[in-house]
Write a protein that holds these residues in place. Structure first.
Motif, mmCIF file in Angstrom:
data_model
loop_
_atom_site.group_PDB
_atom_site.id
_atom_site.type_symbol
_atom_site.label_atom_id
_atom_site.label_comp_id
_atom_site.label_asym_id
_atom_site.label_seq_id
_atom_site.Cartn_x
_atom_site.Cartn_y
_atom_site.Cartn_z
ATOM 1 N N LYS A 21 0.720 -1.324 0.133
ATOM 2 C CA LYS A 21 -0.166 -0.058 0.018
ATOM 3 C C LYS A 21 0.876 1.362 0.101
ATOM 4 C CE LYS A 21 -0.084 -0.300 5.077
ATOM 5 N NZ LYS A 21 -1.006 -0.024 6.208
ATOM 6 N N GLY A 22 0.242 2.565 -0.220
ATOM 7 C CA GLY A 22 1.034 3.649 -0.218
ATOM 8 C C GLY A 22 1.344 3.764 -1.665
ATOM 9 N N ASP A 177 -5.027 2.903 2.884
ATOM 10 C CA ASP A 177 -4.727 3.292 4.221
ATOM 11 C C ASP A 177 -5.898 4.700 4.289
ATOM 12 O OD1 ASP A 177 -3.254 1.933 5.593
ATOM 13 O OD2 ASP A 177 -1.460 3.041 4.881
ATOM 14 N N THR A 218 4.669 -1.125 3.142
ATOM 15 C CA THR A 218 3.990 0.400 3.172
ATOM 16 C C THR A 218 5.060 1.047 2.565
ATOM 17 O OG1 THR A 218 2.793 -0.051 5.159
ATOM 18 C CG2 THR A 218 3.259 2.269 4.484
#
Length: 276
Positions: A21-22, A177, A218
């Motif tokens: 993610k990110g 997120d 992340t």
């Protein structure tokens, strides 16, 4: 050996399930699928992403120099031919595509999305189903979780079809997120005033989705001095079984910069990755 960068580069830990993610680079899913199949003869990777236009536009904007330079090489092209990309426009279409995956059997005529096993299944940017579009308000927390659970169930089924096979799942979602969804779908017949002025609270999807995966990665970045004209990027990988043990994290660090001018003209190459 699997990585989200052009080789030679840092590699990811061995995994069966992984969420990333990110703000990852747009070519990360291509490199991940490519390196996965390149080191496993006879395998295939399946990538499901909601929008062909968005996927191609992001790759074009990044302008990954390695893909520009090496994508047409025989060995790279051969490996890329074993990466199948599908563009299901809704969660229902994505679930249907997952349910149609089968391990190919030469003695039976193909009637579904047959793939070789072991393989990789990659769910890419599925938060787009729940953040974009006219029907985004109709989805709940279960909408996202059920799609991931469906993928995990499909992988178990694929692994059972061939003895000793192994199928991995990767979820790559840059907006995970920031995604919050209600547990219950708001009633269209009950006005807000009848609910005491309070609608159903939303819950962070990422908080729950981590429990479905062995590893969580992340992507982060921080600004560098202006004269460097780039950002320092980080990928922090954590094994979920270790909880909050920061010392066990795997950390990669790099910069994305424009390449040097080419020999025979003044045009610069695309983006290259410089590891630190």
């Amino acid at each position: 050996m699997t990585t989200v960068f052009p080789l030679p580069s840092p590699v990811l830990p061995e995994f069966s399930t992984l969420v990333l993610k990110g703000p990852y680079h747009a070519s990360a899913p291509i490199h991940l699928c490519l390196t996965h199949v390149a080191n496993r003869p006879g395998t295939k990777a399946v990538l499901l992403t909601p929008s062909r236009d968005n996927f191609i536009a992001a790759l074009r904007d990044l302008n990954d120099d390695w893909l520009n330079e090496c994508g047409g090489y025989g060995s790279v092209s051969q490996a890329l031919s074993r990466v199948d990309v599908f563009y299901p426009p809704t969660p229902a279409h994505a679930s249907l595509a997952l349910s149609m995956l089968r391990v190919s059997r030469p003695e039976i005529a193909p009637s579904s999305l047959e793939i070789a096993s072991p393989c990789l299944v990659l769910l890419h940017e599925i938060s787009s189903y729940f953040l974009d579009g006219n029907n985004s308000g109709l989805h709940t927390l279960a909408s996202y979780l059920s799609l991931v659970a469906h993928a995990l169930s499909t992988l178990r089924s694929l692994s059972e079809q061939v003895s000793g096979s192994h199928v991995s799942l990767v979820l790559m979602d840059s907006r995970l997120d920031s995604l919050s969804l209600p547990v219950l779908q708001p009633s269209v017949q009950a006005p807000d005033v009848d609910l005491g002025g309070q609608s159903e609270p939303s819950f962070r999807v990422a908080f729950l989705i981590h429990h479905y995966f062995e590893w969580v990665g992340t992507f982060e970045f921080k600004e560098t001095p202006p004269q460097m004209e780039s950002f320092t990027h980080f990928l922090r990988l954590r094994e979920t079984a270790r909880g909050d043990d920061d010392e066990a994290d795997v950390i990669m660090q790099w910069r994305q910069i424009d390449g040097q001018p080419r020999v025979f003209n003044n045009n610069r190459t695309g983006v290259v990755f410089v590891f630190q």
